[in-house]
Design an enzyme around this catalytic site. Structure first.
Site, PDB file in Angstrom:
ATOM      1  N   PRO A  10       0.830  -1.211   0.000  1.00  0.00           N
ATOM      2  CA  PRO A  10       0.000   0.000   0.000  1.00  0.00           C
ATOM      3  C   PRO A  10       0.868   1.266   0.000  1.00  0.00           C
ATOM      4  O   PRO A  10       2.053   1.205   0.350  1.00  0.00           O
ATOM      5  CB  PRO A  10      -0.767  -0.107   1.321  1.00  0.00           C
ATOM      6  CG  PRO A  10       0.175  -0.842   2.231  1.00  0.00           C
ATOM      7  CD  PRO A  10       0.962  -1.796   1.357  1.00  0.00           C
ATOM      8  N   CYS A  11       0.253   2.396  -0.373  1.00  0.00           N
ATOM      9  CA  CYS A  11       0.977   3.656  -0.352  1.00  0.00           C
ATOM     10  C   CYS A  11       1.335   3.998   1.075  1.00  0.00           C
ATOM     11  O   CYS A  11       0.536   3.726   1.962  1.00  0.00           O
ATOM     12  CB  CYS A  11       0.155   4.776  -1.003  1.00  0.00           C
ATOM     13  SG  CYS A  11      -0.758   5.853   0.107  1.00  0.00           S
ATOM     14  N   PRO A  12       2.505   4.546   1.404  1.00  0.00           N
ATOM     15  CA  PRO A  12       3.533   4.992   0.453  1.00  0.00           C
ATOM     16  C   PRO A  12       4.692   3.998   0.271  1.00  0.00           C
ATOM     17  O   PRO A  12       5.771   4.398  -0.135  1.00  0.00           O
ATOM     18  CB  PRO A  12       4.045   6.257   1.144  1.00  0.00           C
ATOM     19  CG  PRO A  12       3.970   5.917   2.616  1.00  0.00           C
ATOM     20  CD  PRO A  12       2.811   4.969   2.782  1.00  0.00           C
ATOM     21  N   ASP A  37      -0.880  -0.093  -6.372  1.00  0.00           N
ATOM     22  CA  ASP A  37      -1.358   1.061  -5.595  1.00  0.00           C
ATOM     23  C   ASP A  37      -1.629   2.257  -6.518  1.00  0.00           C
ATOM     24  O   ASP A  37      -0.717   2.728  -7.198  1.00  0.00           O
ATOM     25  CB  ASP A  37      -0.282   1.416  -4.550  1.00  0.00           C
ATOM     26  CG  ASP A  37      -0.506   2.796  -3.965  1.00  0.00           C
ATOM     27  OD1 ASP A  37      -1.669   3.194  -3.820  1.00  0.00           O
ATOM     28  OD2 ASP A  37       0.497   3.473  -3.674  1.00  0.00           O
TER      29      ASP A  37
ATOM     30  N   CYS B 317      -5.057   6.516   1.740  1.00  0.00           N
ATOM     31  CA  CYS B 317      -5.248   5.573   2.848  1.00  0.00           C
ATOM     32  C   CYS B 317      -6.146   6.148   3.945  1.00  0.00           C
ATOM     33  O   CYS B 317      -6.591   5.425   4.818  1.00  0.00           O
ATOM     34  CB  CYS B 317      -3.890   5.158   3.400  1.00  0.00           C
ATOM     35  SG  CYS B 317      -2.528   6.148   2.820  1.00  0.00           S
TER      36      CYS B 317
END
Lengths: 74, 373
Positions: A10-12, A37, B317
């Site tokens: 997932p980011c980052p 992502d 996120c």
């Protein structure tokens, strides 16, 4: 060309892995980040701009996942 | 899950606390404004007077006549109703908008497919390309143009008054982020705003359409600007009272907050690999956005909350979607590690200094945990 597999990160994390791997790339050499992502599409070019590297462009890996290519300038 | 109220609320751009001027007005209006304003009995007339009063105040703040102002249930509803009402009236469904408009504008455009829809690019500071927008508006099938007064995420003010549109293509200005904070553009045919962004209660939007503009309701119901259904009479008056107060103190509060925002901009920019986003000068006075490399948006928001600071983030996120902020993406800004700080009229210099100190610690801590080189 070095390729780092960030498909499921997932980011980052793809950008963190890119920064960690950069020292292995000779100046003038290229490195590719493979990542699903959606933020990587914007954040890899932004990282290049902020860190003084060159963003080459987006390709597709063999399995169709986006692959972002970077050239080391310094 | 443990919930806590942040000690220092720095998210007024998501929702501002009720302005003190609105509180008493709201309580009084709740007592008197319960009846149906369309009825001719005494309580109905009371309610009618309250709505008329609210409309007159909002109209005065906008420099228009009261019959050019309607109330909706939210800013989003005002944008949908305003924009789709313009295209419904022209019979041309194409909408030209900047790439950094609020999602309500993007959703209104997606409501009905048109080959004439155009999203116009912005530069790295968030300013739309006005020449490209003017050119796109001249294409056949375009029924309306939407351009925000100020951006809700990065604070950049658009040069709306310099936009050159052809006759017969109306402009909707989304003023939700700007109203009550900066003087508004003068060049608009329709305008949308949202009371909870200026210190009024939630659930009140404003849709203004200038006389002479072709507009028709795009949804079922009456052909008036007000959203059909029973109006929230007390909230409309409280929204108007808050607006009157914030417009009166706009210059003084804006000057003070702008200095505090500059302090945050400097502190953020001084951190390694942190980029402040948006126009440094031509901006909202109370809002600043920055992105920190190698930091996730939810981590930075949570760590700041743990230290008593409530902020927003445009990072993927932290949102309900995996897609990062379309605003940051359109500007070519870093989308992760994003923080939006928006100050309130009573935010103090001490609070801002404490935030800046905490920010440096939080960014360093998260990076060292992630093993950033």
């Amino acid at each position: 060309m070095i390729e780092i597999d960030c498909r499921d990160l997932p980011c980052p994390r793809p950008v963190i892995e890119l920064a960690k791997a950069l020292p292995e790339v000779p100046v003038g050499g290229r490195i590719a980040v493979v990542a699903r992502d959606p933020a990587a599409r914007y954040d890899v070019p932004a990282w290049c701009r902020m860190r003084g590297q060159a963003y080459v462009g987006e390709e597709l890996a063999d399995d169709g996942v986006p692959r972002y290519v970077v050239e080391r300038l310094s | 899950m443990v919930s806590s109220t942040p000690e220092v609320y720095l998210d007024s751009a998501s929702a501002e606390r009720l302005h003190p001027a609105a509180r008493e007005t709201l309580l009084a209006a709740l007592e008197r404004g319960y009846a149906d304003p369309r009825r001719l009995h005494g309580p109905g007339r009371d309610a009618r007077l309250i709505v008329d009063n609210a409309r007159a105040v909002v109209a005065e703040c906008l420099g228009v006549a009261p019959d050019e102002v309607g109330f909706t249930s939210s800013g989003t509803e005002a944008v949908h109703r305003g924009l789709l009402g313009l295209t419904a009236a022209t019979g041309r469904y194409g909408i030209v908008h900047s790439a950094v408009e609020h999602s309500s504008v993007l959703h209104a455009a997606q409501w009905r497919d048109s080959p004439a829809h155009v999203s116009v690019a912005v530069d790295t500071l968030g300013h739309v390309d006005l020449a490209a927008m003017a050119a796109a508006a001249r294409e056949p099938g375009v029924g309306a143009v939407a351009l925000q007064a100020a951006n809700q995420e990065v604070g950049t003010l658009q040069r709306v008054d310099e936009l050159d549109l052809p006759a017969g293509v109306p402009l909707l200005v989304d003023a939700a982020a700007a109203f009550g904070h900066v003087p508004l553009p003068r060049r608009w045919d329709a305008l949308a705003a949202s009371a909870h962004k200026w210190g009024g209660p939630a659930g009140v939007g404003v849709l203004a359409v200038r006389r002479g503009t072709r507009w028709t309701t795009p949804f079922p119901g009456d052909d008036g600007l007000d959203q059909p259904g029973f109006p929230n009479v007390p909230a409309a008056l409280a929204a108007a009272a808050a607006l009157q107060a914030v417009v009166a103190e706009q210059a003084e509060v804006g000057a003070r907050l702008s200095v505090l925002v500059d302090r945050i901009r400097s502190a953020a920019a001084a951190l390694p690999d942190v980029e402040v986003v948006g126009d440094p000068a031509h901006r909202l006075p109370h809002l600043v956005t920055f992105s920190a490399l190698y930091v996730s948006g939810d981590e930075i928001v949570n760590e700041l909350a743990r230290r008593g600071f409530g902020v927003a983030s445009g990072s993927a996120c932290t949102a309900s979607t995996l897609e990062p902020s379309h605003v940051l993406a359109a500007m070519g800004a870093l989308t992760h590690g994003n923080v939006r700080v928006s100050l309130s009229r009573d935010t103090s210099g001490e609070q801002v200094d404490a935030f800046c100190a905490a920010l440096g610690e939080v960014v360093t801590e998260i990076r060292s945990r992630a093993g950033v080189p």
